[in-house]
Scaffold this active site. Structure first.
Site, short mmCIF file in Angstrom:
data_model
loop_
_atom_site.label_atom_id
_atom_site.label_comp_id
_atom_site.label_asym_id
_atom_site.label_seq_id
_atom_site.Cartn_x
_atom_site.Cartn_y
_atom_site.Cartn_z
N ASP A 9 0.79 -1.18 -0.12
CA ASP A 9 -0.04 -0.04 0.00
C ASP A 9 0.88 1.25 -0.02
O ASP A 9 2.02 1.23 0.42
CB ASP A 9 -0.81 0.20 1.26
CG ASP A 9 -1.84 1.13 1.37
OD1 ASP A 9 -2.70 1.31 0.13
OD2 ASP A 9 -1.80 1.90 2.35
N ASP A 172 -1.75 -1.11 5.78
CA ASP A 172 -2.16 -0.55 7.17
C ASP A 172 -3.48 -0.66 7.42
O ASP A 172 -3.92 0.38 8.06
CB ASP A 172 -1.44 0.88 7.23
CG ASP A 172 -1.94 1.85 6.37
OD1 ASP A 172 -2.43 2.87 6.96
OD2 ASP A 172 -2.23 1.68 5.26
#
Length: 223
Positions: A9, A172
Site C-alpha cells: 500500500d 495498514d
C-alpha cells in the site's frame, strides 16, 4: 509457499502523506466556505480512496455522502489543491528504504497497490525517491475495481506470473487485509499507519517494513 513478490500500500504504509492530504482537504473546504478540520479528524477519513475522502471531508462524517454536484466540485477542487502540495511534507516512513532494499535483494518483484488515484501515486513515488523500486504501480483507478476487491492483487499476480499464495500484501488497513483475504494472498499489517489494525487477523503485525524481510525468509525456509 515461498513468497515471490510483494504488493505494498502507499499512504500509511510507504509514505506519511497525511499532512499534505489534510492541507488539500482543508483548502477544498475553504473553497466552499467550510471551516478547517483538525488533521487528526481528516486522518480518520483516509483509506477508501480520493472520492471517499472528499465525501467524508465535505460532510465531516466518515459515513457521509455529499450531494452529487457538491461532490463533483469537491473532487475537482481537491485535485487542484493536492496537485500543488503533493509532496510538501510527505516522506517515507523510517525503515522503508532499508526494507525495500532488503526485499529487492532477495530477488522479489515489488508492486504498489493503492486506492489513491494513479495520477498522484506515481508522481509521489518519483518525488520521494521510491519509484525505482517498483515493477508495477496500480492506483485506485487503474482497474475496474479497487481494494478490498481482489482484482488489483490478482492483476498483480497475472503481471508477475505467480500464484496469489506467493504474493505478500503489506498494508495498514482493513482494505489491504480484506483484499489479501479475497485474493487468497498472505498479508502483513503495519501498526504505524492511519488505522488501528491491532484487532485485524492477518499473518502478522509489524512495526517496520524491515520486519517483513524475516517473514519472507521464514516462509521460504518452510516451503
Amino acid at each position: 509457499m515461498p513468497i515471490q513478490a510483494i504488493a505494498l500500500d502507499l499512504d500509511g504504509t510507504l509514505l506519511d502523506t497525511i499532512a499534505d492530504l489534510a492541507s488539500a482537504a482543508n483548502a477544498m473546504r475553504a473553497d466552499f466556505q467550510l471551516p478547517e478540520l483538525a488533521q487528526a479528524r481528516l486522518e480518520s477519513f483516509v483509506g477508501g480512496g480520493m472520492a471517499q475522502l472528499v465525501h467524508r471531508a465535505l460532510t465531516d462524517d466518515r459515513n457521509g455522502q455529499a450531494h452529487p454536484e457538491l461532490h463533483e466540485a469537491g473532487v475537482a477542487a481537491f485535485c487542484q489543491h493536492y496537485e500543488r502540495m503533493l509532496a510538501d511534507t510527505t516522506q517515507p516512513y523510517p525503515g522503508v528504504r532499508t526494507g525495500l532494499d532488503a526485499l529487492q535483494a532477495l530477488g522479489l518483484k515489488l508492486a504498489v497497490v493503492t486506492n489513491k488515484p494513479y495520477r498522484f501515486s506515481l508522481p509521489l513515488l518519483e518525488r520521494t525517491g521510491l519509484a525505482h523500486y517498483f515493477d508495477l504501480v496500480l492506483g485506485g483507478d487503474s482497474l475496474a475495481q479497487k481494494k478490498p476487491h481482489p482484482l488489483p492483487l490478482l492483476h498483480t499476480c497475472a503481471q508477475f506470473g505467480i500464484a496469489p499464495a506467493t504474493l505478500l500484501m503489506i498494508g495498514d488497513s482493513h482494505f489491504d487485509r480484506d483484499a489479501a483475504v479475497n485474493a487468497g494472498a498472505p498479508c502483513l499489517l503495519l501498526r504505524y499507519g492511519y488505522e488501528d489494525v491491532s484487532g485485524l487477523a492477518c499473518n502478522g503485525h509489524i512495526d517496520s517494513l524491515v520486519e517483513a524481510v524475516e517473514f519472507v525468509k521464514n516462509a521460504d525456509s518452510l516451503s
